[in-house]
Design a protein around this motif. Structure first.
Motif, short mmCIF file in Angstrom:
data_model
loop_
_atom_site.label_atom_id
_atom_site.label_comp_id
_atom_site.label_asym_id
_atom_site.label_seq_id
_atom_site.Cartn_x
_atom_site.Cartn_y
_atom_site.Cartn_z
N LEU A 150 8.67 3.81 8.10
CA LEU A 150 7.24 3.66 8.38
C LEU A 150 6.97 2.36 9.14
CD1 LEU A 150 5.72 4.92 5.01
CD2 LEU A 150 5.64 6.08 7.24
N ILE A 176 10.02 3.18 3.59
CA ILE A 176 9.14 2.14 4.12
C ILE A 176 9.74 1.55 5.39
CG2 ILE A 176 8.11 -0.12 3.66
CD1 ILE A 176 7.88 0.76 0.70
N PHE A 211 6.29 5.60 -1.78
CA PHE A 211 7.38 5.55 -0.82
C PHE A 211 8.46 4.57 -1.29
CE2 PHE A 211 4.05 7.34 1.80
CZ PHE A 211 4.74 8.28 2.55
N LEU A 256 4.02 12.07 4.62
CA LEU A 256 2.99 12.19 3.57
C LEU A 256 3.04 13.57 2.92
CD1 LEU A 256 0.02 10.37 5.32
CD2 LEU A 256 1.22 9.60 3.27
N ARG A 260 0.82 -1.21 0.00
CA ARG A 260 0.00 0.00 0.00
C ARG A 260 0.86 1.26 0.00
NH1 ARG A 260 -2.95 -1.09 4.15
NH2 ARG A 260 -1.93 0.24 5.66
N VAL A 261 1.87 1.32 0.87
CA VAL A 261 2.68 2.54 0.94
C VAL A 261 3.64 2.64 -0.24
CG1 VAL A 261 2.44 2.88 3.42
CG2 VAL A 261 4.37 1.56 2.56
#
Length: 138
Positions: free
Chosen positions: A66, A63, A58, A84, A52-53
């Motif tokens: 995150l 990542i 990203f 973001l 998803r990211v």
């Protein structure tokens, strides 16, 4: 759950999952006696999050950060919001660059179209002298 099933469930390739393991985005799963990787639901959720990211633009290094935030007990939103905002700023900058490129391509195409109406046609793109300095990359 074996790697093929996980890949199918999330929409990734087996190679992508192995890549994430090699790059320490996903912990190496335990193996069965037969040598097959065994993934948990937590692994599946982590892979879905990575996908998803990554779809949000990203990079792997981002990542990692995150995932560290995701794994913390507090899960602070402010650092994620900042990331973001940075990503959105990058996208807006890229869009502006693409709009400039589109404008230049339209001008070049117009020039070609005008020249093609003449006989014999000489391509202005191939014969045009560079009158502008190339933009420096930031």
């Amino acid at each position: 759950m074996q790697i093929g099933l996980v890949a199918k469930k999330i929409g990734l390739t087996v190679d992508a999952i192995r890549f994430y393991e090699r790059n320490a985005l996903l912990p190496r799963p335990p193996r069965t006696q037969g040598g097959f990787r065994q993934y948990t639901e937590t692994d599946v959720e982590t892979l879905a999050f990575i996908r998803r990211v990554q779809g949000l633009g990203f990079k792997l290094s981002e990542i990692h950060g995150l995932l560290n935030l995701r794994g913390s007990r507090l899960q602070p939103c402010a650092p994620v919001r900042r990331r973001l905002e940075e990503k959105l700023s990058d996208v807006r900058r890229k869009l502006a660059d693409l709009q400039r490129l589109e404008h230049e391509l339209r001008l070049a195409l117009r020039s070609c179209n005008r020249e093609l109406q003449k006989r014999p046609a000489h391509c202005p793109i191939l014969t045009e002298r560079n009158s502008q300095k190339p933009e420096s990359k930031k």
